[in-house]
Write an enzyme that holds these catalytic residues in place. Structure first.
Site, PDB file in Angstrom:
ATOM      1  N   PHE A  72      36.996 -75.345  36.444  1.00 40.17           N
ATOM      2  CA  PHE A  72      37.204 -75.625  35.020  1.00 40.17           C
ATOM      3  C   PHE A  72      37.701 -74.341  34.370  1.00 40.17           C
ATOM      4  CE2 PHE A  72      35.850 -79.692  35.339  1.00 40.17           C
ATOM      5  CZ  PHE A  72      34.925 -80.216  34.437  1.00 40.17           C
ATOM      6  N   HIS A  99      29.287 -81.476  45.150  1.00 35.02           N
ATOM      7  CA  HIS A  99      29.821 -80.280  44.495  1.00 35.02           C
ATOM      8  C   HIS A  99      28.652 -79.459  43.961  1.00 35.02           C
ATOM      9  CE1 HIS A  99      32.254 -77.490  42.538  1.00 35.02           C
ATOM     10  NE2 HIS A  99      33.161 -78.276  41.987  1.00 35.02           N
ATOM     11  N   LYS A 153      32.217 -80.561  50.809  1.00 29.39           N
ATOM     12  CA  LYS A 153      31.682 -81.309  49.656  1.00 29.39           C
ATOM     13  C   LYS A 153      31.495 -82.773  50.041  1.00 29.39           C
ATOM     14  CE  LYS A 153      33.423 -78.236  46.009  1.00 29.39           C
ATOM     15  NZ  LYS A 153      34.294 -77.277  46.684  1.00 29.39           N
ATOM     16  N   CYS A 182      33.393 -73.506  39.197  1.00 29.78           N
ATOM     17  CA  CYS A 182      33.460 -73.976  40.579  1.00 29.78           C
ATOM     18  C   CYS A 182      34.107 -72.972  41.525  1.00 29.78           C
ATOM     19  CB  CYS A 182      34.208 -75.299  40.638  1.00 29.78           C
ATOM     20  SG  CYS A 182      33.726 -76.428  39.320  1.00 29.78           S
ATOM     21  N   HIS A 224      38.781 -76.953  48.693  1.00 27.67           N
ATOM     22  CA  HIS A 224      37.948 -77.187  47.513  1.00 27.67           C
ATOM     23  C   HIS A 224      37.475 -78.637  47.547  1.00 27.67           C
ATOM     24  CE1 HIS A 224      36.339 -76.499  43.565  1.00 27.67           C
ATOM     25  NE2 HIS A 224      37.112 -77.405  42.996  1.00 27.67           N
ATOM     26  N   GLU A 268      45.524 -80.410  45.225  1.00 34.56           N
ATOM     27  CA  GLU A 268      45.239 -79.458  46.296  1.00 34.56           C
ATOM     28  C   GLU A 268      46.135 -79.726  47.504  1.00 34.56           C
ATOM     29  OE1 GLU A 268      41.110 -79.089  47.362  1.00 34.56           O
ATOM     30  OE2 GLU A 268      41.518 -77.365  48.659  1.00 34.56           O
TER      31      GLU A 268
END
Lengths: 399, 405
Positions: free
Chosen positions: B389, B330, B325, B161, B294, B305
């Site tokens: 990830f 995503h 997003k 990501c 993000h 975050e």
């Protein structure tokens, strides 16, 4: 490039589980067998160089390995060795913010395929959440970072079979620029049925001669394994009392849009990569003592590489090795395994799996691989990918 | 040190193909969430995604003799847009240019085809296209081949990501080192049942809409797409009279080394990435005018975050941050590439996109998430954050281009 040194190495490969055993094994033909990791059934495909009976507990102790897949275990085993040999502990790793750059072609296509296969077979609500995290291609790098608490830069290079060598070049740039002081860099790759079958169907797998004494000339034999090298900024290494094993002097890459199918264009691209690396190292071709080449048995790729080497070293032919004749094509791990062999050669003067000089290679069929002695100051490592990518790295004896 | 500027943009998304359409729809707050079409989702509890419905490559480009995977198709289209936008399409200096891109999965549809054959005991159906299209290195190679960008090996950085930011970072480094004069940097990912199954099994997918930072957020929504930025040496861009959207001022990378799918609860890695980016840009946190978050919409990731932003900018900071997003879902390896494109436009146009579907913040949170509507706002400096990830974190900083130094 003036500031990047290699201070330790670690690896796990079918032919050896330490850099010394690996280097020694390169002097002799290595067995390639029908795959045993998976059932090839009646499917057509080549022999492989398989890491048989791999037991991670033999290297890492009695641990919970459940969250980890095979290539991650390879990477962690190699990292463990490199860190131990470099006398790193948890405190020094944290203080130096050691990072990791890992090359791989697939990550783990086996894990990805198994996750989807099981989900489709028994239903999506029975898919295994633990395995999902390992389906991302950067999973090995993440798992290795968790294992050793590597909080520095963490990156994965998946540029096909040049990934391992490119990872070393990429990491070198980060160290040279001062963005980081210490990076483990290399590659990891596993054998798998999807890759084995896929390459066979693509017509890239070769047949092995009975003695295993020379490179196939009709395709490659798949290999597997992992290798990691600790790259440090010279000042940082000296400050902590580490002894450089080698220097990274230069790196460059290029692309051949004919995807290797046009020998001239393949050679032109690799020539640009080699001359770019030489320029960065501020070396003339005459300074290079040998080339640890990418030769893997795929005829059109090997021809292109041979032509490039013949052109660059026209006035100064050099010995060329074909290590993949011993270890197979380990894809994303190949370049890093080759770099470990180069570090060993710089130390002990043994160059194994020599297939001829750069002039001879361009002119004739593959020869039986042999070992020679040479006093090497600068070694060229090349990687030619399956679809046009190529790169060149120069390792030099420590000053 | 060589300066790096953005001179071209290209995007393929569920709310528009092409920068102009995409940006218009983004500012309008449109979302791309629809019922799944790309695979049989009848066995799934939630069946919503940010797919690009009705996408056909041949509607945009002539079909190629060799098959391209879906993610490669997105990448080629977005790359072409960026090259055309920069005036470099067909440029004869391709030997001084290259491609770096990111992805999470590459072409997972190819593995799905392999498994469909495997489940049917028909591995004889696997032909030469499998290993010609599946490896994720094929994506940047297809772009490089199509547009004759041969100055570097086409590089794939599959940092999940955060991959787009990683690609931009490496492209910038190659430019600063003088290896090349311009680089395509971006990311692409295609919708896949593998990815959807994984997030579905984790219980991470929202049932209807993606609501980043909202107190009642219920998860992320998988999407797909691609974006490329044309990064160029500033002197060269100025000399040829190129339009410059923004300047890439810096980047920061880090790793949590904590958990494969969850960030560090103290957000150490995210904080480090932001701090390193600011340091390289020579800026203080107070200089940042906009943060592209993000913001996936999952309860824990958004909470982490928020904590990271508060640590760097202060809990009472007024810097606006929004998550696109909320509209695209995503898009995995494309996400931070698309978000970087948005930052370049934000910097150029002093316009920031909204966080849609935001109604109520977490208790005690006073951050400005630009709820519900785009906003005119002076953006001298924009930061884009991405967390992946494997614990990989990447922050980039774009700033308004101020002319020659």
């Amino acid at each position: 490039m003036t500031s990047v040194v290699i201070t330790s190495t670690g690896l796990i490969a079918p032919s050896g589980d330490t850099p010394e055993r690996f280097a020694e094994a390169l002097a002799h033909p290595q067995p390639a067998t029908r795959p045993r990791l998976f059932d090839p059934a009646q499917l057509e495909g080549g022999s492989v160089h398989e890491l048989l009976d791999f037991d991670p507990s033999a290297y890492l102790g009695d641990q919970n390995f459940r969250p980890l897949n095979r290539p991650a275990l390879f990477a962690i085993t190699a990292a463990s060795q490199a860190l131990a040999r470099g006398r790193w502990d948890a405190e020094s790793i944290a203080a130096s913010e050691v990072g990791l750059v890992l090359g791989t072609m697939f990550g783990s296509i086996q894990t990805i395929a198994e996750f989807d296969y099981n989900a489709q077979k028994v239903g999506p609500k029975y898919a295994k959440p633990l395995d999902f995290a390992n389906t991302v291609i950067n999973a090995m790098a993440g798992q290795t970072a968790i294992w050793f608490h590597l909080t520095g830069i963490n990156s994965t290079i998946a540029s096909g079979s040049i990934s391992g060598l490119y990872a070393l070049g990429y990491a070198s740039g980060l160290v040279e620029s001062g963005r980081t002081r210490a990076l483990l860099a290399g590659g990891s790759e596993e054998l798998s049925l999807p890759a084995w079958l896929g390459f066979a169907r693509r017509g890239l797998m070769g047949s092995q001669d009975a003695a295993g004494s020379q490179l196939p000339n009709d395709g490659f034999l798949l290999g597997e394994g992992a290798a990691l090298l600790m790259l440090e900024h010279r000042e940082h290494a000296l400050a902590r009392g580490a002894l450089p094993l080698a220097r990274v002097s230069g790196f460059a890459s290029a692309f051949d849009p004919s995807r290797g199918l046009d020998t001239d264009r393949c050679a032109e691209a690799l020539t640009r990569a080699i001359t770019g690396a030489l320029a960065q190292a501020k070396l003339e071709p005459g300074a290079i003592d040998a080339c640890l080449a990418s030769q893997n048995g795929v005829p059109h790729l090997d021809r292109g590489e041979a032509l490039a080497l013949a052109r660059v070293f026209a006035s100064h032919p050099i010995p060329v090795t074909a290590l993949k004749g011993r270890i197979g094509e380990a894809l994303g791990a190949s370049g890093a395994l080759t770099a470990c062999a180069a570090v060993a050669t710089l130390a002990d003067g043994d160059l194994h799996a020599v297939v001829g000089t750069s002039a001879e290679l361009a002119a004739q069929a593959p020869q039986p691989l042999q070992s020679i002695r040479l006093h090497a100051r600068h070694l060229l490592l090349t990687a030619v990918g399956l679809d046009g990518s190529c790169c060149a790295l120069i390792l030099s004896a420590p000053a | 040190m060589r300066r790096v500027v953005v001179t071209g943009l290209g995007v393929v998304s569920s709310i528009g193909i092409g920068t102009s359409t995409f940006w218009t729809h983004l500012l309008e707050g449109r979302h791309g969430f629809k019922t799944l079409q790309s695979f049989d989702a009848s066995a799934y509890r939630v069946r919503i995604g940010g797919e690009i419905h009705g996408f056909r490559f041949e509607d945009h480009e002539p079909a190629l003799p060799s098959p391209l995977g879906r993610a490669a198709q997105f990448a080629v289209l977005a790359a072409k847009q960026a090259l055309a936008d920069s005036g470099l399409l067909g440029d004869a200096e391709g030997h001084r240019a290259g491609v770096v891109m990111g992805t999470t999965s590459g072409e997972p549809n190819q593995v799905e085809r392999y498994n469909d054959a495997h489940l049917a005991d028909r591995l004889d159906l696997i032909d030469d296209t499998f290993m010609a299209t599946y490896p994720c290195n094929r994506l940047p190679e297809e772009v490089a081949q199509r547009f004759m960008l041969t100055g570097t090996a086409p590089v794939m950085i599959p940092a999940a990501c955060a991959a787009g930011n990683y690609a931009i970072a490496h492209a910038a480094d190659l430019l600063r080192a003088g290896c090349v004069d311009y680089m395509l940097a971006g990311g692409s990912d295609a919708f896949s049942r593998i990815t959807y199954t994984g997030f579905h099994r984790l219980g991470a997918i929202a049932p209807d809409l993606c609501r980043p930072f909202d107190r009642n957020r219920q998860g992320m929504i998988p999407g797909e797409g691609a974006a490329f930025l044309l990064l160029e040496d500033e002197q060269r861009a100025r000399k040829r009279g190129a339009h410059i959207y923004a300047e890439l001022a810096g980047y920061g990378l880090s790793c949590d080394a904590f958990h494969m799918t969850g960030g560090h609860p103290e957000a150490h890695g995210a904080v480090a990435a932001m701090a390193r980016a600011l340091t390289e840009a020579g800026l203080d946190a107070t200089a940042v005018d906009y943060i592209s978050a993000h913001g996936t919409g999952t309860p824990s990731n958004d909470r982490n975050e928020i904590h990271a932003v508060e640590r760097v900018f202060g809990a009472d900071t007024k810097v606006p941050l929004s998550s696109i997003k909320s509209m695209l879902g995503h898009t995995m390896g494309a996400a931070s590439a698309i978000e970087a494109l948005v930052c370049a436009l934000a910097v150029e146009r002093d316009l920031i996109p909204p966080t849609m579907h935001f109604e109520e913040p977490d208790p005690g949170c006073t951050l400005d998430f630009v709820p519900g509507a785009a906003r005119q706002h002076r953006v001298q400096v924009a930061m884009s954050n991405a967390y992946a990830f494997g614990g990989a974190n990447a922050s980039i900083i774009m700033k308004k281009y101020g002319g020659a130094a």
